[in-house]
Design a protein around this motif. Structure first.
Motif, PDB file in Angstrom:
ATOM      1  N   PRO A 122      70.423  25.800  43.596  1.00  0.00           N
ATOM      2  CA  PRO A 122      69.226  25.437  42.655  1.00  0.00           C
ATOM      3  C   PRO A 122      69.671  24.001  41.890  1.00  0.00           C
ATOM      4  N   VAL A 123      70.840  23.842  41.422  1.00  0.00           N
ATOM      5  CA  VAL A 123      70.990  22.910  40.891  1.00  0.00           C
ATOM      6  C   VAL A 123      71.093  21.771  41.370  1.00  0.00           C
ATOM      7  N   VAL A 124      71.809  21.634  42.988  1.00  0.00           N
ATOM      8  CA  VAL A 124      71.776  20.761  43.855  1.00  0.00           C
ATOM      9  C   VAL A 124      70.365  20.173  44.120  1.00  0.00           C
ATOM     10  N   ARG A 125      69.572  21.169  44.358  1.00  0.00           N
ATOM     11  CA  ARG A 125      68.019  20.528  44.610  1.00  0.00           C
ATOM     12  C   ARG A 125      67.570  19.914  43.621  1.00  0.00           C
ATOM     13  N   VAL A 126      67.833  20.213  42.422  1.00  0.00           N
ATOM     14  CA  VAL A 126      67.111  19.470  41.130  1.00  0.00           C
ATOM     15  C   VAL A 126      67.780  17.897  41.065  1.00  0.00           C
ATOM     16  N   ILE A 127      69.011  17.956  41.345  1.00  0.00           N
ATOM     17  CA  ILE A 127      69.878  16.627  41.206  1.00  0.00           C
ATOM     18  C   ILE A 127      69.232  15.801  42.567  1.00  0.00           C
ATOM     19  N   ASP A 128      68.999  16.518  43.573  1.00  0.00           N
ATOM     20  CA  ASP A 128      68.657  15.655  44.786  1.00  0.00           C
ATOM     21  C   ASP A 128      67.353  14.861  44.626  1.00  0.00           C
ATOM     22  N   GLY A 129      66.648  15.799  43.609  1.00  0.00           N
ATOM     23  CA  GLY A 129      65.245  15.106  43.485  1.00  0.00           C
ATOM     24  C   GLY A 129      65.225  13.696  43.050  1.00  0.00           C
ATOM     25  N   TYR A 130      66.495  13.503  42.179  1.00  0.00           N
ATOM     26  CA  TYR A 130      66.409  11.863  41.645  1.00  0.00           C
ATOM     27  C   TYR A 130      67.486  10.987  42.114  1.00  0.00           C
ATOM     28  N   ALA A 131      68.144  11.761  43.002  1.00  0.00           N
ATOM     29  CA  ALA A 131      69.529  11.058  43.766  1.00  0.00           C
ATOM     30  C   ALA A 131      68.925  10.362  44.949  1.00  0.00           C
ATOM     31  N   GLY A 132      68.020  11.136  45.649  1.00  0.00           N
ATOM     32  CA  GLY A 132      67.590  10.490  46.668  1.00  0.00           C
ATOM     33  C   GLY A 132      68.295  11.154  48.045  1.00  0.00           C
ATOM     34  N   GLU A 133      68.128  10.302  49.096  1.00  0.00           N
ATOM     35  CA  GLU A 133      68.882  11.014  50.428  1.00  0.00           C
ATOM     36  C   GLU A 133      69.114   9.811  51.269  1.00  0.00           C
ATOM     37  N   ARG A 134      69.478   8.655  50.613  1.00  0.00           N
ATOM     38  CA  ARG A 134      70.038   7.549  51.480  1.00  0.00           C
ATOM     39  C   ARG A 134      71.270   7.675  52.255  1.00  0.00           C
ATOM     40  N   VAL A 135      71.484   7.036  53.249  1.00  0.00           N
ATOM     41  CA  VAL A 135      72.746   7.484  54.058  1.00  0.00           C
ATOM     42  C   VAL A 135      73.217   6.215  55.023  1.00  0.00           C
ATOM     43  N   SER A 136      74.487   6.008  54.790  1.00  0.00           N
ATOM     44  CA  SER A 136      74.905   4.933  55.368  1.00  0.00           C
ATOM     45  C   SER A 136      76.075   4.992  56.326  1.00  0.00           C
ATOM     46  N   LEU A 137      76.305   4.345  57.327  1.00  0.00           N
ATOM     47  CA  LEU A 137      77.698   4.640  58.085  1.00  0.00           C
ATOM     48  C   LEU A 137      78.159   2.996  58.334  1.00  0.00           C
ATOM     49  N   ARG A 138      79.498   2.985  57.982  1.00  0.00           N
ATOM     50  CA  ARG A 138      80.083   1.680  58.272  1.00  0.00           C
ATOM     51  C   ARG A 138      81.379   1.907  58.921  1.00  0.00           C
ATOM     52  N   VAL A 139      81.373   1.043  60.035  1.00  0.00           N
ATOM     53  CA  VAL A 139      82.746   1.530  61.056  1.00  0.00           C
ATOM     54  C   VAL A 139      83.379   0.107  61.274  1.00  0.00           C
ATOM     55  N   ASP A 140      84.883  -0.182  60.564  1.00  0.00           N
ATOM     56  CA  ASP A 140      85.698  -1.262  60.745  1.00  0.00           C
ATOM     57  C   ASP A 140      86.813  -1.235  61.664  1.00  0.00           C
TER      58      ASP A 140
END
Length: 418
Positions: A308-326
């Motif tokens: 329940p806490v995670v869902r609330v925080i996800d609401g404003y954190a968004g769900e951007r994702v990024s991969l970087r390979v070096d």
């Protein structure tokens, strides 16, 4: 089991690969998605229906109401099958007359068998899983000979990370070898996801379970075992993401790319936001007994408390994702690839769908393969797969020098450089 799998991996480092030829038609092919009522499986089904509208998709799961809703979303070429993945008879029945089974019913951590892969081999059905656990992936690889004998093509770790990230690494290595005089020496995977990426309890359970595993990394050919969520680095993921703190985590692409691509030094790091989630993850590895973090049932109880806490925080954190390979080579050349998307819940489905289409189109040879192996995704099929997977990204670049994408990363407080 892990040692036997590692010996097997070493034996296939330099394969001879036949051309995959032109892609096969996928119209009217039947795809079964296990976990299709979940967020990852559901996202995969939606992406597949968009990329190839003529596919016939069966959503498999235990929730009939969610299944009916997904069928309505997908349209006339979809149906729902209710069954328990742990019921062998139900599983074998579901695989009848199926061209490909996509195993998205995670988490894969602390799973002691490869029940779905075994059933697919018996049914002579092509197989793809979205496994993100080193030990499960190695167990899957142990079925290579059985899959070859049954002429079943199978890919393990075919998601976004691992999956797309493995292919990005393979292409960086291939191009470096063709253009440079130096040899590839160091490969680093960096991942960032805001919150849980909108993927819910399964991703949270996966994260907690990974905190109970020692991190495997390689430095100049030496295998290292390190504390999870240690070795922080501040990494710039470029446009749309910026700088994020990332931490060592035990992920299967480290072992697989070290072995199959022959890279002496390999590591993987992951970070999330808001920043206090990283602090919490670090604290868990320090103060919560690893035995508890490796207990799947107890972790699932913890997830119910946190969800329940995670869902609330996800609401404003968004769900951007990024991969970087070096990739760093012995001649000093340093190239990177970056893949960023605004929504993990969309991007993960698109990535898995890209792998599924590649398997259906005949890119995969019989056997069990990692994505970076040319028998898994043929070299000539990689570009199309990455093109499909990168649809909707806010940034996708390959074969660039770091300065062209971001400022140089700054290492923070890690004694061992991996």
């Amino acid at each position: 089991m892990a040692c036997a799998c590692m010996r097997h991996l070493s034996a296939i480092r330099t394969p001879t690969v036949a051309s995959a030829g032109p892609p096969k038609e996928t119209a009217n092919s039947r795809v079964l998605i296990l976990g299709g009522t979940g967020r990852v499986g559901g996202s995969t089904a939606i992406a597949l229906s968009k990329l190839s509208p003529d596919l016939r998709i069966t959503i498999a799961g235990r929730n009939r109401e969610k299944g009916a809703s997904m069928v309505t979303t997908l349209g006339k070429n979809a149906e729902f099958a209710e069954f328990d993945i742990n019921d062998d008879k139900s599983l074998e029945s579901a695989l009848n007359d199926v061209d490909l089974v996509v195993h998205a019913a995670g988490p894969f951590q602390q799973t002691e068998d490869c029940r779905v892969l075994e059933a697919a081999i018996r049914a002579k059905t092509a197989y793809l899983d979205v496994c993100d656990d080193t030990y499960y992936a190695l167990r899957a690889k142990a079925y290579n000979n059985e899959a070859i004998a049954s002429k079943v093509p199978a890919i393990t770790t075919g998601g976004i990370y691992p999956g797309v990230s493995n292919l990005m690494a393979a292409e960086l290595v291939r191009v470096a070898k063709s253009e440079n005089k130096g040899e590839p020496e160091r490969l680093r995977f960096y991942y960032y996801t805001a919150g849980t990426g909108g993927a819910g309890p399964t991703i949270l359970a996966t994260s907690f379970l990974l905190l109970g595993e020692e991190v495997i990394a390689f430095n100049k050919g030496e295998k290292l075992k390190l504390r999870p969520y240690s070795g922080m680095m501040s990494i710039d993921f470029g446009k749309g993401i910026g700088k994020k703190d990332v931490y060592l985590l035990n992920l299967p692409e480290v072992t697989s790319t070290h072995e199959t691509l022959g890279i002496p030094s390999v590591s993987a790091r992951f970070g999330t936001s808001p920043f206090f989630w990283n602090w919490a993850m670090d604290a868990m590895t320090r103060f919560v007994p690893s035995e508890l973090l490796r207990d799947r049932s107890k972790v699932e109880e913890m997830v119910k408390l946190f969800d329940p806490v995670v869902r609330v925080i996800d609401g404003y954190a968004g769900e951007r994702v990024s991969l970087r390979v070096d990739l760093e080579c012995s001649d000093g050349k340093h190239t990177i690839g970056v893949f960023s998307h605004k929504k993990l819940s969309v991007s993960v489905g698109t990535s898995i769908a890209a792998f599924a289409l590649a398997v259906l189109e005949g890119s995969t040879q019989p056997g069990v393969w990692f994505p970076e192996e040319p028998q898994g995704i043929a070299i000539e099929a990689r570009e199309l797969l990455l093109q499909r997977a990168s649809q909707g990204t806010i940034n996708f670049v390959m074969h660039k020098a770091p300065w062209m994408v971001e400022t140089n990363p700054k290492e923070v407080g890690l004694g061992i450089y991996v």
